[in-house]
Design a protein around this motif. Structure first.
Motif, PDB file in Angstrom:
ATOM      1  N   ASN A 200       0.902  -1.460  -0.156  1.00 45.19           N
ATOM      2  CA  ASN A 200       0.152  -0.072   0.112  1.00 45.19           C
ATOM      3  C   ASN A 200       0.856   1.225   0.073  1.00 45.19           C
ATOM      4  OD1 ASN A 200      -2.769  -1.020  -0.164  1.00 45.19           O
ATOM      5  ND2 ASN A 200      -2.273  -1.708   1.983  1.00 45.19           N
ATOM      6  N   CYS A 205       4.570   5.208   6.163  1.00 42.86           N
ATOM      7  CA  CYS A 205       4.995   4.007   6.662  1.00 42.86           C
ATOM      8  C   CYS A 205       6.011   3.274   6.228  1.00 42.86           C
ATOM      9  CB  CYS A 205       3.682   3.032   6.595  1.00 42.86           C
ATOM     10  SG  CYS A 205       3.857   1.593   7.359  1.00 42.86           S
ATOM     11  N   VAL A 207       6.627  -0.011   6.821  1.00 44.45           N
ATOM     12  CA  VAL A 207       6.238  -1.497   6.688  1.00 44.45           C
ATOM     13  C   VAL A 207       6.667  -1.926   5.175  1.00 44.45           C
ATOM     14  CG1 VAL A 207       4.502  -3.179   7.057  1.00 44.45           C
ATOM     15  CG2 VAL A 207       4.854  -1.585   8.663  1.00 44.45           C
ATOM     16  N   PRO A 208       6.152  -1.219   4.078  1.00 44.84           N
ATOM     17  CA  PRO A 208       6.508  -2.098   2.978  1.00 44.84           C
ATOM     18  C   PRO A 208       7.865  -1.882   2.657  1.00 44.84           C
ATOM     19  CG  PRO A 208       4.847  -0.283   2.667  1.00 44.84           C
ATOM     20  CD  PRO A 208       5.259   0.018   4.148  1.00 44.84           C
ATOM     21  N   GLN A 242      -0.753  -7.587   7.124  1.00 46.59           N
ATOM     22  CA  GLN A 242      -0.702  -5.999   7.051  1.00 46.59           C
ATOM     23  C   GLN A 242      -1.858  -5.535   6.451  1.00 46.59           C
ATOM     24  OE1 GLN A 242       1.319  -4.764   8.743  1.00 46.59           O
ATOM     25  NE2 GLN A 242       3.029  -6.068   8.913  1.00 46.59           N
ATOM     26  N   HIS A 279      -7.611  -2.852   5.883  1.00 45.30           N
ATOM     27  CA  HIS A 279      -7.370  -1.430   5.285  1.00 45.30           C
ATOM     28  C   HIS A 279      -8.994  -1.130   4.636  1.00 45.30           C
ATOM     29  CE1 HIS A 279      -6.212   2.032   2.998  1.00 45.30           C
ATOM     30  NE2 HIS A 279      -4.990   1.741   2.995  1.00 45.30           N
ATOM     31  N   ARG A 318      -3.952   7.209   1.409  1.00 48.34           N
ATOM     32  CA  ARG A 318      -4.918   6.089   1.955  1.00 48.34           C
ATOM     33  C   ARG A 318      -5.988   5.564   1.013  1.00 48.34           C
ATOM     34  NH1 ARG A 318      -3.539   2.843   6.041  1.00 48.34           N
ATOM     35  NH2 ARG A 318      -5.756   2.955   6.746  1.00 48.34           N
TER      36      ARG A 318
HETATM   37 FE1  SF4 Z   1       1.882   0.638   6.566  1.00 53.62          FE
HETATM   38 FE2  SF4 Z   1      -0.528  -0.738   7.194  1.00 53.62          FE
HETATM   39 FE3  SF4 Z   1      -0.292   1.395   5.220  1.00 53.62          FE
HETATM   40 FE4  SF4 Z   1       0.660  -1.151   4.812  1.00 53.62          FE
HETATM   41  S1  SF4 Z   1      -1.504  -0.575   5.036  1.00 53.62           S
HETATM   42  S2  SF4 Z   1       1.957   0.879   4.384  1.00 53.62           S
HETATM   43  S3  SF4 Z   1       1.348  -1.586   6.940  1.00 53.62           S
HETATM   44  S4  SF4 Z   1       0.084   1.523   7.593  1.00 53.62           S
END
Ligand code: SF4
Ligand code: 5AD
Length: 480
Positions: A200, A205, A207-208, A242, A279, A318
């Protein structure tokens, strides 16, 4: 620690498939551990400390499974021969805590020369971190990342064989290695990974970048694991990813998350199903329908909103507006009445104005969350938001954070109390920490309940009359 010479009489051939290969290294590491514990005249011990999310908690169960298989025993950190930190890097303070703890380990290691320190998890996927560790913390023995956690036994064997620090970080992987050991924290509930990584790229973030691209496990592998867990006494599972709502999209034969849930529902001994994280942009009508019909899916949805300002949501990448989020909440509440909603909110994203913040407060008032995790925006190097101008000054963010926290807590206290006087099923998890004549368990909506009971109840679903709400938990009595 010096190199250890081993007369290993393992099968000469290292198996070609990855699972077999890792069991080979488990055997090999076990021989090293035996040898050292004979020398010391006592068993070797380990302690795994987990930072961060449920995904890391599940990974730590895999680390513990391998360590127990190798012959280590679990012990508190102060006395452990092998200390492992499974790290998080989603916010800067997670990194700071790890460096702090490492600093404290240094003198311990000086005193116990055979002690080992292992680091793994998201923080290790950042090149700057590895540089800093090499320079300032050279006493760390084993460092690996998120993609090769399955190699833990192999890395331990290598550390014993060479006597030198082992650093093995992968940039990414397509691989999912099945059927390795794991040691659950609770005998009656378990996390189950359904997918790894994230596609995403929310602009704040990391995380990716540290968990890589989205990869789903096959439905077969997931269902097999859950059936095995059910046969082993598990009644509640938490499906982990995630973004579970995009489960199955990249499989050769695509499967939806809703279809996977419907299959899991059919496994008899499983009584409760939870999942996280969802999400909002990918939450389908099909999923809402499955949830509304289900007897087992818990009446709880964690639906991170991050901000109530459509302008900020767009900068966060988002892919939904405040209005779309609110419409989704309405739809879910209509289909699943009484569902408990929780969320994540970030305060102080670059460019957030007082008006944007007011939009967040307004959304929180409209949704009436059962609880919310509130975070101060943390600038993560390498993410698009880190390079954005007008980062919000610290005092402004802190003030907004306090205001949001108060709002969230006032609303949560009200929302949580609506079940007072009703009787609901509680899955008993443990003896109460404060009073050994009481037990503690969770409602389907995830709220904690304390009631008089004995340890035999642990792992059972018990009807409990909820006599009094004390803010974020209930006191109750077993219903007869
Ligand atoms: Fe980060 Fe969650 Fe967005 Fe993935 S969906 S980029 S883990 S906040
Ligand atoms: N700063 C603050 N909070 C963050 N999160 C993710 N990245 C950041 C960041 N850079 C929060 C999000 C996410 C939760 C797991 O962590 O709210 O949902």
């Amino acid at each position: 620690m010096n190199t250890m010479n081993l007369d290993i009489s393992l099968s000469d051939e290292i198996p070609a498939d990855e699972t077999g290969r890792q069991y080979y290294y488990i055997e090999k590491a076990r021989l090293y551990v035996q040898q050292l514990s004979q020398k010391l005249g006592r068993p070797l011990t380990f302690c795994v400390t987990t930072f961060g999310c449920q995904m890391n908690a599940r990974d730590s169960e895999k680390l513990r499974g391998i360590l127990l298989e190798i012959g280590y025993r679990e012990a508190p950190e102060e006395s452990a021969d092998f200390v492992i930190y499974n790290t998080c890097t989603v916010r800067e303070n997670a990194n700071t805590r790890v460096y702090g703890r490492l600093g404290q380990l240094k003198p311990l290691k000086k005193k116990h020369p055979h002690m080992m320190i292992g680091l793994c998890g998201c923080m290790m996927q950042e090149p700057e971190v590895i540089e800093k560790l090499k320079k300032s913390y050279p006493f760390v023995d084993i460092i690996f990342g998120t993609h090769n956690i399955f190699k833990f036994a192999e890395l331990i064997a290598e550390r014993f064989a060479t006597g030198r620090p082992v650093i093995d970080i992968w940039e990414g992987t397509e691989q999912i290695v099945e059927n390795l050991p794991n040691q659950r924290k609770y005998f009656f509930k378990s996390g189950v990974n359904i997918m790894f990584g994230c596609n995403n790229f929310c602009s704040y973030c990391i995380v990716p970048y540290v968990r890589g691209r989205e990869r789903s496990r096959s439905p077969q592998a997931i269902l097999d694991e859950i059936r095995r867990l059910a046969d082993d006494g598990v009644v509640e599972i938490m499906l982990l990813g995630q973004n579970v709502n995009s489960y199955g999209k990249t499989l050769d034969t695509p499967v939806t998350f809703a279809a996977l849930l419907a299959e899991i529902e059919k496994i008899d001994k499983i009584r409760r199903i939870r999942f996280m994280t969802s999400h909002p942009k990918d939450l389908s009508d099909e999923l809402i329908q499955v949830m509304s019909r289900s007897e087992k899916i818990c009446r709880h949805l964690h639906l991170p909103v991050q901000s109530g300002s459509s302008r900020i949501l767009q900068k966060m990448n988002r892919h939904y507006t405040k209005e779309q989020y609110l419409a989704l909440v309405d739809k879910i509440r209509k289909a699943v009445p009484g569902i408990s909603l929780t969320t994540d909110i970030i305060v102080g994203f670059p460019g957030e104005t007082e008006e944007d913040f007011q939009e967040t407060l307004d959304l929180v008032r409209k949704v009436q969350y059962d609880s919310a995790f509130t975070f101060i925006y943390s600038r993560r190097t390498g993410t698009p938001a880190a390079a954005m101008e007008d980062q919000v000054p610290e005092e402004v963010v802190k003030d907004r954070f306090q205001r949001l926290l108060k709002e969230v807590q006032d609303i949560a206290a009200k929302t949580c109390s609506v079940h007072e006087g009703t009787t609901k099923e509680v899955l008993v998890e443990s003896l109460s920490e404060h009073d050994p004549s009481m037990v503690t368990g969770r409602l389907s909506n995830n709220l904690l309940v304390h009631f008089p009971g004995n340890p035999d109840l642990i792992g059972k679903l018990i009807p409990v009359h909820l006599t009094e709400c004390r803010g974020f938990y209930y006191l109750g009595e077993q219903a007869v």
